[in-house]
Design a protein around this motif. Structure first.
Motif, PDB file in Angstrom:
ATOM      1  N   ASP A  72       0.811  -1.225   0.000  1.00 55.06           N
ATOM      2  CA  ASP A  72       0.000   0.000   0.000  1.00 55.06           C
ATOM      3  C   ASP A  72       0.840   1.269   0.000  1.00 55.06           C
ATOM      4  N   ILE A  77      -3.302   3.724  -4.909  1.00 54.94           N
ATOM      5  CA  ILE A  77      -3.820   2.670  -4.008  1.00 54.94           C
ATOM      6  C   ILE A  77      -4.810   1.761  -4.749  1.00 54.94           C
ATOM      7  N   ARG A  81      -3.995  -2.208  -5.076  1.00 50.80           N
ATOM      8  CA  ARG A  81      -4.851  -3.204  -4.407  1.00 50.80           C
ATOM      9  C   ARG A  81      -5.422  -4.192  -5.424  1.00 50.80           C
TER      10      ARG A  81
END
Ligand code: SF4
Length: 386
Positions: A72, A77, A81
């Motif tokens: 992260d 982000i 992810r």
């Protein structure tokens, strides 16, 4: 209102916003975790200690979150992810079971790095233009391999491999990750332990912010902690101080309530002319450990701070000074809010309104009434970047 009341009002308002907004990773999308969730995608908490192969569900989710916290730290982000979820699922489809058997990642390193590369290319095609627009940057610069590295081995072995080695070595030593984490007296101490422990620490693979993000997920977002004492609650770890938090805390005047601009320049929290376009750069991580003389003069706040340090963070029994990055914990003590909600609120405001360029959406911002930059000091918005 005095400074303490003003600051508390700001933080509780942000935390109230954060209560409506969850910034946690979508771990229900991890194929081997599918059956850990009910049909509404809620984690089945009373089954966390059920065995899934040799490990409990709690252990497997914790392993995943440790890896997620390290990854992260990269840019975008949303993209990273997706990368983690897709690579994990594709590796499991090939029987490379990196959470159940972390050694698989290394035994099948060829498959692991091929998956990382192909998934990264696919995500780049979709995310690069969006990311470039949001950050006023060039889509060609989109790269989820951290450290400005273009080499997959560096990224795979360092950023994926190190957090996967932690449960691997613990297993060799006859321990589980959750037992290892919860032998610490607080979530705050745990966030330091995962970085600094000589045998199991992640070292440079994880920063302070990511360590605190992991604490937030472990204690609050996913309710994984078995310990219920004060050291393992929603005020028991520092806020993950990232650029969103730094920008909002600076622009709203929160940071300037506790020290003056000369202090921040001396501490290199504010670096003149070193930001984008020659503007001033706010390096929020440099706040860690800096003391506030202003806060110390408020006896009520100091008493709350002592309680936070002694009972929640377990950092000092009798503190004599107040560290700025821990003031939010003291201000939220005896309110209905925790550090998790405050952090979620900061992420929401920082990604939707308080943007890292001159076109912040102040007029629509839900905390504009409380923002010094918006109401009386536009210099804080126009001349500072994170
Ligand atoms: S009013 Fe503007 S500067 Fe203040 S927090 Fe909101 S977006 Fe940021």
């Amino acid at each position: 209102m005095n400074i303490t009341q003003k600051s508390q009002k700001l933080l509780t308002t942000i935390a109230e916003i954060g209560r409506e907004y969850s910034a946690k990773p979508d771990i229900h999308l991890i194929d081997p975790f599918n059956h850990f969730f009910d049909k509404n995608k809620n984690l089945i908490l009373n089954e966390l200690d059920k065995q899934d192969g040799p490990w409990t569900r709690r252990e497997l989710i914790t392993r995943f979150l440790l890896l997620n916290a390290v990854l992260d730290q990269g840019p975008d982000i949303e993209g990273l992810r997706q990368l983690l979820i897709k690579v994990t699922n594709e590796l499991y489809q090939r029987e490379v079971r990196i959470l159940h058997r972390p050694l698989d990642f290394f035994k099948e390193l060829g498959i692991s790095i091929d998956k990382i590369c192909t998934v990264h290319e696919g995500i780049k095609k979709v995310r690069a233009p969006i990311w470039a627009k949001e950050n006023q940057s060039n889509p060609e610069k989109y790269n989820l391999f951290m450290d400005n590295s273009k080499q997959v081995l560096n990224y795979a072995v360092f950023r994926w491999g190190v957090p996967l080695c932690v449960p691997l070595i613990l297993e060799k030593d006859g321990k589980t990750l959750i037992d290892y984490l919860e032998r610490c007296n607080s979530a705050e101490l745990m966030s330091k332990e995962i970085k600094d422990n000589e045998r199991y620490g992640l070292g440079k693979a994880i920063g302070d912010k990511a360590g605190h993000l992991f604490a937030k997920w472990y204690v609050c977002s996913f309710n994984l902690a078995r310990r219920q004492d004060k050291g393992w609650q929603n005020l028991s770890f520092e806020i993950p101080f990232d650029s969103n938090a730094g920008r909002i805390f600076f622009r709203t005047g929160f940071l300037l309530n506790w020290a003056n601009i000369k202090d921040y320049i001396e501490w290199e929290v504010v670096q003149k002319g070193k930001g984008k376009g020659g503007l001033n750069y706010i390096r929020v991580t440099n706040i860690r450990g800096k003391k506030s003389d202003v806060a110390l003069k408020d006896n009520g706040l100091f008493e709350r701070y002592k309680t936070i340090c002694a009972e929640y963070l377990s950092t000092k029994k009798r503190p004599r000074t107040i560290e700025i990055q821990q003031i939010p914990n003291a201000l939220l003590l005896n309110t209905d809010y925790g550090i998790d909600e405050l952090d979620n609120g900061l992420i929401y405001i920082g990604t939707n309104f308080c943007l890292n360029h001159e076109n912040s959406k102040c007029k629509d911002c839900p905390i504009k009434e409380l923002c010094e930059g918006y109401n009386s000091n536009p210099d804080l918005i126009q001349n500072y970047r994170t």
